[in-house]
Enzyme design. Structure first.
Site, PDB file in Angstrom:
ATOM      1  N   HIS A 101      55.143  77.055  38.810  1.00  0.00           N
ATOM      2  CA  HIS A 101      53.760  77.372  38.481  1.00  0.00           C
ATOM      3  C   HIS A 101      52.783  76.839  39.541  1.00  0.00           C
ATOM      4  CE1 HIS A 101      50.845  78.734  35.576  1.00  0.00           C
ATOM      5  NE2 HIS A 101      50.142  77.664  35.874  1.00  0.00           N
ATOM      6  N   ARG A 148      59.644 101.661  38.344  1.00  0.00           N
ATOM      7  CA  ARG A 148      60.980 101.154  38.003  1.00  0.00           C
ATOM      8  C   ARG A 148      61.002 100.783  36.528  1.00  0.00           C
ATOM      9  NH1 ARG A 148      63.462  95.858  40.834  1.00  0.00           N
ATOM     10  NH2 ARG A 148      62.057  94.751  39.441  1.00  0.00           N
ATOM     11  N   ARG A 208      70.101  83.732  44.462  1.00  0.00           N
ATOM     12  CA  ARG A 208      68.929  83.887  45.332  1.00  0.00           C
ATOM     13  C   ARG A 208      67.829  82.855  45.075  1.00  0.00           C
ATOM     14  NH1 ARG A 208      66.390  89.612  42.965  1.00  0.00           N
ATOM     15  NH2 ARG A 208      64.291  88.848  43.189  1.00  0.00           N
ATOM     16  N   CYS A 259      63.501  98.393  49.222  1.00  0.00           N
ATOM     17  CA  CYS A 259      62.324  97.782  48.609  1.00  0.00           C
ATOM     18  C   CYS A 259      62.502  96.274  48.404  1.00  0.00           C
ATOM     19  CB  CYS A 259      61.977  98.460  47.285  1.00  0.00           C
ATOM     20  SG  CYS A 259      63.273  98.319  46.043  1.00  0.00           S
ATOM     21  N   ASN A 314      67.233  92.139  47.849  1.00  0.00           N
ATOM     22  CA  ASN A 314      67.167  90.773  47.292  1.00  0.00           C
ATOM     23  C   ASN A 314      68.404  90.509  46.441  1.00  0.00           C
ATOM     24  OD1 ASN A 314      64.642  90.913  48.365  1.00  0.00           O
ATOM     25  ND2 ASN A 314      63.571  91.101  46.414  1.00  0.00           N
ATOM     26  N   ASP A 315      68.685  91.439  45.546  1.00  0.00           N
ATOM     27  CA  ASP A 315      69.853  91.261  44.688  1.00  0.00           C
ATOM     28  C   ASP A 315      71.144  91.649  45.395  1.00  0.00           C
ATOM     29  OD1 ASP A 315      69.098  90.150  42.183  1.00  0.00           O
ATOM     30  OD2 ASP A 315      67.957  91.968  41.782  1.00  0.00           O
ATOM     31  N   GLU A 339      71.648  97.870  44.172  1.00  0.00           N
ATOM     32  CA  GLU A 339      71.509  96.422  44.354  1.00  0.00           C
ATOM     33  C   GLU A 339      72.716  95.660  43.808  1.00  0.00           C
ATOM     34  OE1 GLU A 339      67.975  95.013  42.325  1.00  0.00           O
ATOM     35  OE2 GLU A 339      68.219  96.422  40.685  1.00  0.00           O
ATOM     36  N   ARG A 375      57.109  97.138  39.707  1.00  0.00           N
ATOM     37  CA  ARG A 375      57.966  96.286  38.849  1.00  0.00           C
ATOM     38  C   ARG A 375      57.312  96.180  37.467  1.00  0.00           C
ATOM     39  NH1 ARG A 375      58.620  92.949  43.952  1.00  0.00           N
ATOM     40  NH2 ARG A 375      60.868  92.619  44.227  1.00  0.00           N
TER      41      ARG A 375
HETATM   42  C1  PEP Z   1      65.638  93.624  44.875  1.00  0.00           C
HETATM   43  O1  PEP Z   1      66.539  93.145  44.177  1.00  0.00           O
HETATM   44  O2  PEP Z   1      65.698  93.705  46.111  1.00  0.00           O
HETATM   45  C2  PEP Z   1      64.392  94.122  44.270  1.00  0.00           C
HETATM   46  C3  PEP Z   1      63.496  94.762  44.974  1.00  0.00           C
HETATM   47  O3  PEP Z   1      64.194  93.871  42.953  1.00  0.00           O
HETATM   48  P1  PEP Z   1      63.756  92.457  42.338  1.00  0.00           P
HETATM   49  O4  PEP Z   1      63.351  91.567  43.484  1.00  0.00           O
HETATM   50  O5  PEP Z   1      62.645  92.775  41.413  1.00  0.00           O
HETATM   51  O6  PEP Z   1      65.007  92.029  41.652  1.00  0.00           O
HETATM   52 MG    MG Z   2      66.572  93.435  42.034  1.00  0.00          MG
END
Ligand code: PEP
Ligand code: MG
Length: 587
Positions: free
Chosen positions: A198, A341, A476, A513, A465-466, A442, A305
């Site tokens: 936070h 999404r 992550r 993305c 990211n995932d 992902e 998102r």
């Molecule tokens: C990702 O996983 O790259 C993604 C864009 O989704 P999020 O970061 O919301 O999991």
């Molecule tokens: Mg993701």
């Protein structure tokens, strides 16, 4: 302006909010108030209760004041947490038990309140439910304040700086972080915490540089020491030498001039030097970000998102409430496209206050999240699908499912979508019958079966990211293994190459993305691998566009080919960095 006689020490943490600050340190150790314990005569016990009532009133006033300030400076969403704090002060069980304990034992009210609140905190923190565990933090925070008021101690020290300071803290409670105002804090550094704590979110929204995860810095630094906080590279430099100061002075000047240069060039089209137009889109989480989308001139929204509509609300938003939010975004962007999404709740994003929907899990990232949740809670999912369909009558909407692991899951989601279309038709409500549906790639199994998924998708969007976390088995958000989270790992490159090839073989476009897309070090590599569009946080658009305009796609392809032949992630990163530096001078 160094700390005389003390050697320069460089501490590596995790970058949490960008920017550079130089100043003196204020060490803030979050510690418990010392509580005296004594016997009170029976005749004076009424006065003890009156003291307690007064302390509760004072605490309520202090929290209401902080709430008002946060609301004014940061907005209503950031101030919501203080409603939870105010509720603690109304908790009749806690208050009643404290008074009964005082009357029964004759101990002073501080001792009784401390005992009872500690018992509650302990009980909450052991509960197998994240929401309730967080309430333990609220209770701890409020209890400290009540005790301070009972003991007549001054309000939290973070609020009283004569001059601006770099705050180095072991931890920061929400109400402490709220009392850090922009005029008091030069930067925020915490021993513990993640980029999503936070306090760090507050620092970011106040544009105060922040570095987290510096382990034991509070025990190494002393009040008044001079330091530089480098929020770009996640560094804290204690007692910087004249040479370091000079270097950072130059860096800071350069960053400012460079950022101005990027913004000035941002009105130009995103076309490479060899004439290829690149689609640069924005990622958003809230309707409130539309201004940034327009300011930074995104060509559309590549990732909305939607779970934040749910996370920022105490209850599940209705179909109508969701429709209105989606419609606002779609109408503002029209005729540009908006990729909405469907819900990615669960994992690190459980919806607070709904433990029955999001039971605690040992492996939340591999657990009941996103499409898995939606295919079980089909009522929630279908409300959202209908809201998205209804919004599609107001502009160019595309629908995307997160965390698809294979073709069957995609088929199940599409079957529910078909039901929703039939329901809207029966209601006589309009929607885009040709709404394009795609999948996020992902999960490694989706990447491997991209050919099968491409048959039933109008597009792919790669969530790096995932994908990286699952491919490399690196959580992550775990700062202990953050150095192993390598976007340039050959496994990542080969997987991206495979997804792009299968998408194109199936005749559909593919975008990225994840955070990689908004990093100018990686954008050329992605484009060179054949990715058709990049979607990123709006503020990243100018830097990526600047680079796109300074490179040729032919060179990016050569970079990707070279990178695919290398074995070392570090070496691949070095090539990406060299590519960037050869084209963009930050001087
Ligand atoms: C990702 O996983 O790259 C993604 C864009 O989704 P999020 O970061 O919301 O999991
Ligand atoms: Mg993701």
């Amino acid at each position: 302006m160094d700390s005389p006689g003390k050697p320069e020490v460089i501490v590596q943490g995790i970058s949490a909010s960008q920017g550079i600050a130089h100043g003196q340190i204020f060490v803030f150790i979050q510690s418990n108030v010392e509580v005296p314990n004594y016997q009170v005569e029976p005749a004076k016990r009424g006065a003890e209760v009156a003291r307690f009532d007064q302390a509760l009133v004072t605490t309520r006033q202090q929290i209401a004041k902080i709430k008002g300030e946060v609301e004014k400076n940061l907005g209503p969403e950031e101030a919501l947490i203080f409603d939870a704090h105010l509720l603690v002060l109304e908790d009749q069980a806690l208050i009643g038990e404290t008074i009964r304990e005082c009357e029964a034992t004759g101990r002073n009210i501080e001792t009784c309140f401390n005992q009872i609140s500690q018992r509650y905190i302990q009980a909450f923190s052991e509960i197998d439910d994240e929401y309730l565990r967080e309430r333990a933090g609220d209770l701890r925070d409020v209890a400290q304040r009540v005790l301070q008021n009972l003991l007549g101690q001054a309000e939290n020290s973070l609020a009283r700086f004569a001059e601006r300071r770099i705050i180095v803290a072991n931890d920061v409670f929400p109400s402490d972080s709220a009392s850090i105002d922009r005029s008091g804090a030069l930067a925020l550094v915490t021993d513990s915490g993640s980029r999503t704590s936070h306090a760090v979110i507050m620092a970011r929204s106040m544009k105060v540089p922040a570095v987290v995860g510096v382990h034991d810095l509070t025990s190494r630094a002393t009040n008044g020491d001079w330091a530089i906080v480098d929020g770009y590279d996640g560094l804290v430099i204690l007692n910087p030498s004249e040479t370091t100061l000079f270097r950072y002075g130059k860096i800071q000047e350069r960053k400012k001039t460079f950022e101005t240069r990027l913004l000035n060039a941002n009105s130009q089209p995103a076309v490479t030097l060899d004439g290829v137009a690149v689609s640069l889109l924005a990622n958003i989480e809230r309707v409130g970000e539309l201004k940034a989308v327009e300011d930074y001139r995104a060509e559309g929204i590549g990732l909305f998102r939607t779970e934040y509509l749910f996370l920022n609300s105490a209850r599940i938003p209705t179909e109508q409430e969701q429709f209105l939010a989606y419609k606002t975004v779609v109408e503002t962007l029209a005729p540009r496209p908006v990729v909405i999404r469907s819900l990615d709740l669960g994992g690190d994003k459980p919806m607070l206050g709904h433990p029955h929907l999001f039971p605690k899990e040992d492996n939340p990232f591999m657990g009941f999240r996103a499409i898995r949740f939606c295919l079980v809670h089909t009522d929630i999912f279908k409300d959202q699908l209908r809201a998205i369909l209804l919004a599609s009558a107001h502009g160019k909407v595309r629908l995307m499912y997160p965390m698809i692991s294979g073709a069957e899951e995609l088929a199940k989601a599409n079957a529910l979508l078909a039901e929703c279309k039939a329901e809207l038709q029966a209601r006589g409500q309009a929607f885009d019958a040709a709404l394009e549906v795609g999948a996020m790639i992902e999960i490694p199994s989706a990447a491997v079966t991209a050919d099968l998924l491409a048959r039933d998708c109008a597009f792919f969007s790669i969530g790096t990211n995932d994908l990286i976390q699952y491919l490399l088995a690196i959580d992550r958000v775990n700062d202990r293994i953050a150095h192993l989270y390598e976007p340039t790992h050959p496994a990542v490159l080969r997987t991206l190459q495979h997804i792009v090839a299968e998408a194109h073989r199936g005749g559909i476009p593919v975008s990225v993305c994840g955070e990689m897309a908004g990093d100018p070090m990686y954008a050329p590599l992605l484009l060179g691998l054949g990715v058709d569009a990049l979607s990123m946080s709006p503020a990243s658009l100018p830097a990526v566009k600047y680079l796109v305009r300074a490179m040729t796609l032919a060179d990016a392809k050569a970079l990707a080919a070279e990178a695919l032949a290398l074995a070392s992630p570090k070496e691949i990163f070095a090539r990406c960095e060299a590519f960037y530096r050869a084209r963009v001078s930050t001087e």
